[in-house]
Design an enzyme around this catalytic site. Structure first.
Site, PDB file in Angstrom:
ATOM      1  N   PRO A 113       0.852  -1.201   0.000  1.00  0.00           N
ATOM      2  CG  PRO A 113       0.014  -1.037   2.167  1.00  0.00           C
ATOM      3  CD  PRO A 113       0.761  -1.959   1.259  1.00  0.00           C
ATOM      4  CB  CYS A 164       2.045   4.783   9.281  1.00  0.00           C
ATOM      5  SG  CYS A 164       2.101   6.417   8.512  1.00  0.00           S
ATOM      6  NE  ARG A 188      11.929   2.832  -0.278  1.00  0.00           N
ATOM      7  CZ  ARG A 188      13.137   3.040   0.259  1.00  0.00           C
ATOM      8  NH1 ARG A 188      13.731   4.207   0.106  1.00  0.00           N
ATOM      9  NH2 ARG A 188      13.739   2.084   0.924  1.00  0.00           N
TER      10      ARG A 188
END
Length: 668
Positions: A304, A389, A519
């Site tokens: 995500p 996060c 990434r």
């Protein structure tokens, strides 16, 4: 790109003689040999002993995980034969964190090539969100209202009578809108096809000029998980019932604190005095039975990704071989309020066969209600809880990585969600909150997550304080995988997967089901194809441009083909290009060098003008590419600033390129 093109002919001669270089390696972190920057086994073992729970069986499991599995150790072994072929220059650049590009393709950095932006330009460019613009919410709302008043009503655009009447904030003057409308883009509308489908945007469509004479070949499939008006009203008015959550929270002795006192009083009145846990309308009951274990084994899992991981991007990844996709992270509190922007993140395309939604929240009452809502109303295969996060604003709300500082609250979050959801719940962790190896907690959480009801866990080999600096610690992931295997929990590894060799080395550990690719998928989404075909793909510039064109077509289907939809598609395309320009074609690298995610490229010239433009970090070049992708010329007032700092060309890489351009033949 004028200065870059000066070396084009020289690069073409060099590349023609060089051809495509295939590389065979199983190293993990660097372009030539295993990295020494990841935490060693002894430090991680001590963290296991320090943070182990009181459960004796768990302590024993952590102790047995103090050494990496034999398969993982074999996969991380160096390759002496290949390392011996890497030139001394390449070794020196890799040690400095630079990607060794062939000498013939390099261009010395010109400090005067582009002037510094003026303060006025910088201020005007900060118009994408409140953080970069600095405007108040009232000013932003006023500006949006002015834009709506100039845009044509969607009903009038289709020749219908407006159903909103005086409440409609859009313009109803069709002639005035047509007169002031920007010129139509000379391309086929994505909604017009051979089956005779009509464009839902009517004359608002930027491709309206070709509606009668240009038809596409692809039918537009309806997206799933669209928030309806009635559901939005029920959520915004706290009229949605959560019977499962109410019962589970009551049984656990957890008070509902995610509602204000006024909201509690209102719901209590509507419930007829049955307590504020009730609601005035029954929710739709989900009759699905609890599913079996999730099968992540050897499936390509796209992480995500905030902003960039939108639905059109995920469709591109699916086209290139992705098996599992996940929505962008959505805040649980906003979903429960019926926030349309937050619900838009959960939309799913029919091509996404194995799909999950990721939510973020820090408290069991909030997450339990969110899990019940998603289980009832959203079509997904699993619900992923973001507990890694590192963003300050998220952690300040008790969510994200801050949950790893309070494992009791983390446990209650998982238990409360799994108690009310028939959809499997997974968790995404980091090694810990603090960068001190003695304070890592993932090895303590993973073996207990199965008892809490979690179906799987994803472990990112970094800490919250580390964010994305340094290399991911796969040795710690390997040790946690042994603990996960003994508890029966499916574990997915995450961090620094950029080539198929990286993927092979990580999944060589049988206790790791697969790798979550983040990434690496943004910079080179064809990585999924490379993994499935087990090869390095020296993709051409035209093939990369075709991927951008596919993204734009998918974006127009998703965001719309009117002016607002076109500009949204362009903006998200540029956000993606702020990452993709970091990619260096495998054919331009020095011999026997493997590209790695952490290695920064030096400025170079491609094998064609288009390849050079794709490597540019100039927004003007990105806008030219957006025109080539069929989005037309942007408005003169269009400004763009990348949301994430992902600039490729550092000062050090520029200095290295300048010292290398005029050096003699390559060494080795």
């Amino acid at each position: 790109c004028a200065c870059l093109r000066r070396g084009l002919s020289r690069a073409r001669r060099t590349n023609a003689a060089r051809g495509v270089r295939g590389v065979d390696t199983r190293t993990r972190h660097t372009g030539q040999m295993p990295s020494s920057s990841s935490s060693d086994a002894s430090s991680s073992s001590s963290s296991s002993e320090t943070n182990a729970s009181d459960d004796s069986t768990h302590v024993a499991a952590v102790a047995r995980a103090s050494a990496p599995p034999p398969a993982a150790a074999a996969a991380s072994a160096p390759a002496p034969a290949r390392d011996a072929q890497v030139s001394s220059r390449a070794r020196e650049l890799i040690s400095r964190g630079l990607l060794p590009i062939a000498r013939g393709a390099l261009v010395a950095e010109d400090d005067d090539r582009r002037p510094e932006p003026s303060a006025v330009d910088v201020g005007a460019a900060r118009g994408q969100d409140r953080d970069r613009q600095g405007e108040s919410l009232r000013a932003i709302k006023r500006k949006k209202a002015e834009m709506r008043s100039k845009d044509l009503c969607r009903y009038k655009a289709r020749g219908e009578v407006c159903k909103l009447g005086k409440r409609c904030g859009y313009a109803h003057d069709v002639e005035g809108f047509t007169r002031d409308k920007p010129p139509d883009i000379k391309a086929a509308c994505v909604f017009i096809n051979a089956s005779g489908a009509k464009c839902p945007f009517g004359i608002r469509c930027r491709f309206a000029g070709g509606h009668e004479r240009m038809r596409g070949s692809r039918c537009v499939e309806a997206e799933m998980n669209v928030l309806g008006d009635e559901m939005q009203k029920r959520l915004s008015r706290n009229a949605y019932a959560f019977p499962k959550s109410d019962a589970a929270l009551k049984a656990a002795g957890i008070e509902v604190k995610c509602l204000s006192f006024a909201q509690k009083s209102k719901v209590e009145r509507n419930a007829g005095g049955q307590g504020y846990h009730g609601a005035c309308e029954p929710a739709r009951v989900n009759e699905r039975e609890r599913r079996g274990p999730l099968d992540f084994k050897n499936k390509l899992y796209v992480a995500p990704l905030t902003t960039v991981g939108n639905l059109p991007f995920r469709r591109v990844c699916v086209d290139l071989g992705a098996d599992i996709t996940v929505s962008e992270m959505a805040m649980a509190s906003n979903l429960l309020k019926g926030d349309r922007k937050e619900w838009a993140l959960l939309r799913r395309h029919p091509s996404e066969k194995f799909y999950g939604v990721q939510v973020c929240g820090g408290y069991p009452d909030l997450m339990s209600r969110c899990a019940e809502l998603l289980d009832n109303e959203v079509r997904c295969d699993f619900i992923d809880v973001n507990m890694g996060c590192p963003i300050d604003g998220v952690c300040a709300k008790g969510a994200g990585s801050s949950l790893m500082r309070d494992t009791d609250r983390l446990k209650n979050v998982v238990r409360s969600m799994t108690a009310v959801s028939s959809t499997p719940v997974t968790i995404k962790l980091r090694m810990g909150y603090f960068d001190d190896p003695s304070k890592y907690v993932a090895h303590d959480i993973i073996p207990r997550a199965t008892k809490w009801g979690a179906a799987a866990a994803t472990l990112h080999g970094r800490t919250r304080e580390q964010r994305y600096s340094r290399l991911a610690d796969w040795s710690y992931i390997d040790r946690c995988s042994a603990v996960a295997a003994e508890s029966g929990l499916t574990l997915v590894g995450n961090g620094d997967v950029y080539t198929f060799e990286d993927y092979n080395a990580n999944v060589a550990n049988p206790n790791i089901a697969t790798c979550m690719i983040g990434r690496g998928a943004i910079i080179k989404p064809w990585l999924m194809t490379e993994i499935k075909e087990q090869r390095h793909w020296d993709i051409s510039a035209n093939e990369r441009l075709d991927l951008f064109k596919d993204f734009c077509s998918y974006g127009l289907e998703h965001w719309g083909s009117d002016s607002m939809g076109v500009e949204k598609t362009r903006r998200y395309l540029l956000e993606w290009m702020s990452y993709t320009h970091r990619y260096v074609p495998i054919g331009l690298l020095e011999q026997h060098v493997v590209p790695k995610l952490h290695l920064r490229p030096m400025r170079y010239v491609g094998r064609s003008d288009l390849e050079t433009k794709l490597a540019s970090d100039d927004v003007k070049d990105w806008l030219e590419i957006s025109e080539m992708c069929g989005l037309g010329r942007p408005d003169e007032s269009f400004k763009f600033v990348p949301k994430h700092a992902s600039n490729s060309y550092t000062k050090e890489s520029a200095e290295a390129a300048a010292s290398w351009v005029d050096v003699g033949e390559e060494n080795g």
